[in-house]
Design an enzyme around this catalytic site. Structure first.
Site: not given
Length: 517
Positions: A142, A183, A300
């Site tokens: 992330y 991400d 998302h």
């Protein structure tokens, strides 16, 4: 073999149970980002899911912030797992290793880059399409977001990128394959952004420049997408963007939308979630890579990759597995105690308890009906009283079982009954509770007066694009307009060419609301 990555935006905020959520994704390895849970807040339903083994990385700086987790099916149990990219927080037993050259990073910087809980590595054994065993390392990340109002976060993000590249390339050079997924917080190409604006400014973004040199040119897939034209800035890196490898020209393929503006309704978003694989792996083992916009529950959507290879499960989970944490391992041990007979332990406990309490121990052939438990209040008696009752053999005096409990009787006799007065004037009370009709008639002119005085806010104006009532917004950003309110179109944000999207109507409200510093 199927792999899924999803920024879940809070692992405890799922609409259904976590197991049901994981099963619905239908994957062997599921990597979640932004779990927003620290170790002290991690509960057992989130940590231990039937049919999966999990590996978490928690934020050490803030609660309810960042965090990643990898869930592997039992058939895909990894042989090694590790938290972080630098190795600062990892346990050497069962770790992945291969950290590369980190001399450009200070020890404090490495610790800072890993203390926000942004990476988990799992290493698996796979059987490739040629029936050969190989190693596959999955890096769940992330990546940080560069806040425009915090310049130091921009530097932090770039340093995290460089540490990620150092670690991934070191593992790749050591043999086996590497997948980086999660991400990344940067849209790579103008095709991956709903509104790229000026292309020159778009390419100057440091995050995109890093992706340009980290990723290689995707080879047109076998589905006939030979018209692919890559910009001159395309790099010659060791990894491929698997989605663009199979879908190089697909438009409006976004994975993240702004929830506040309702941009998902008009698909006005960006593609910042990736599944990146080393070149050889993508070319030989990947079948397809897709996005899953139909899956809701976060700002998302998941991304998914299909592979030819088959997973080979390890015999035992690595030490990082969540089920080995003391707070969860202890619960399992207690459950095991109910299934194992411990005769000696029970025998010793009975003898010790009989000696401490002065109660007779049960022996074989004894008449159980003659044995009575002593009252619980006798356990709190003084040592002097116990010495009179307990005999030399450690058995209690029979008189103690028949001795009247004067203290309890005394307390009972001393308690006086509580007298509750009974209201005998029910008619009077009911009469008082009845509404007064004259008062209601008297309040009608007052109500009309206050309504004329306090009219409330005026109705919102209609937007010029759709002639629909607008919504009232408040400026939250610090500055001269902080606290000011304004009217905008109530429709969701979208491209200017979309008639269903929000129009450009804007109107300041004259009155200024308060704004907290």
């Amino acid at each position: 073999m199927k792999i899924v990555s999803w920024n879940i935006n809070g692992i405890r905020a799922t609409r259904v149970g976590l197991k049901e959520t994981l099963d619905s994704l239908d994957a062997d390895i599921i990597c979640l980002q932004e779990t927003k849970v620290t170790r002290d807040l991690l509960d057992e339903p989130s940590a231990i899911v039937e049919g999966y083994n999990s590996y978490f990385s928690f934020s050490r700086v803030r609660s309810g912030y960042s965090g990643v987790a990898t869930f592997c099916k039992s058939s895909t149990t990894p042989q090694a797992a590790e938290e972080g990219l630098s190795g600062v927080f990892c346990n050497r037993t069962g770790s992945v290793g291969c950290y590369g050259n980190t001399e450009q990073f200070l020890e404090e910087e490495l610790q800072s880059l890993d203390q926000e809980g942004r990476a988990v590595l799992t290493q698996h054994r796979i059987l490739n399409c040629e029936d050969k065993e190989e190693t596959l390392t999955v890096i769940n990340v992330y990546c940080p977001r560069a806040d425009p109002e915090k310049p130091e976060r921009k530097t932090y993000k770039l340093r995290f990128y460089h540490l990620l590249q150092t670690r991934a390339e070191a593992i790749l050079q050591n043999g086996g394959h590497v997948i980086i997924l999660g991400d990344v917080n940067t849209s790579h190409r103008p095709l991956d952004h709903c509104d790229p604006t000026d292309l020159e400014t778009f390419e100057e973004n440091p995050g995109r420049q890093w992706l340009n040199q980290f990723l290689g040119d995707p080879i047109p897939s076998q589905k006939g997408d030979s018209e692919t034209v890559m910009p001159p800035s395309a790099g010659s890196g060791l990894f491929y963007d698997s989605f663009r490898y199979f879908h190089p020209t697909q438009k409006n393929a976004f994975t993240c939308w702004c929830s506040a503006s309702g941009a998902r309704q008009t698909n006005y978003g960006t593609r910042i979630d990736y599944i990146l694989g080393n070149r050889e792996l993508v070319e030989s083992e990947f079948l397809d890579s897709v996005i899953m916009p139909e899956v809701e529950g976060s700002d998302h959507c998941p991304v998914k990759a299909f592979m030819k290879c088959q997973p080979i499960a390890a015999n035992k989970c690595p030490p990082l597995c969540t089920k080995y944490l003391p707070e969860f391992a202890g619960r399992q041990q207690k459950l095991l105690q109910f299934l194992v007979k411990k005769e000696n332990t029970l025998g010793n406990t009975t003898e010790e308890s009989s000696e401490l309490t002065g109660t007779p121990s049960f022996t074989e052939g004894a008449d159980i009906s003659t044995v009575r438990k002593r009252p619980s209040d006798k356990l709190n008696s003084t040592s002097k009283k116990k010495s009179k009752i307990v005999t030399k053999n450690g058995q209690g005096n029979l008189l103690s079982f028949f001795k009247p409990e004067r203290q309890k009787l005394t307390m009972a006799t001393e308690c006086n009954p509580i007298e509750v007065p009974i209201c005998k004037k029910e008619k009077t009370v009911q009469k008082d509770l009845q509404p007064a009709t004259p008062a209601v008639k008297y309040n009608k002119p007052q109500t009309a007066f206050w309504k004329s005085l306090l009219k409330g806010p005026p109705p919102p104006p209609n937007c010029k694009g759709h002639s629909e009532p607008c919504v009232l917004r408040t400026v939250k950003k610090a500055g001269p307009n902080c606290g000011r309110q304004f009217y905008v179109c109530a429709r969701p944000e979208g491209h200017s060419s979309n008639p269903q999207a929000r129009c450009n109507f804007f109107l300041w409200l004259t009155k200024k609301a308060g704004c907290e510093d």
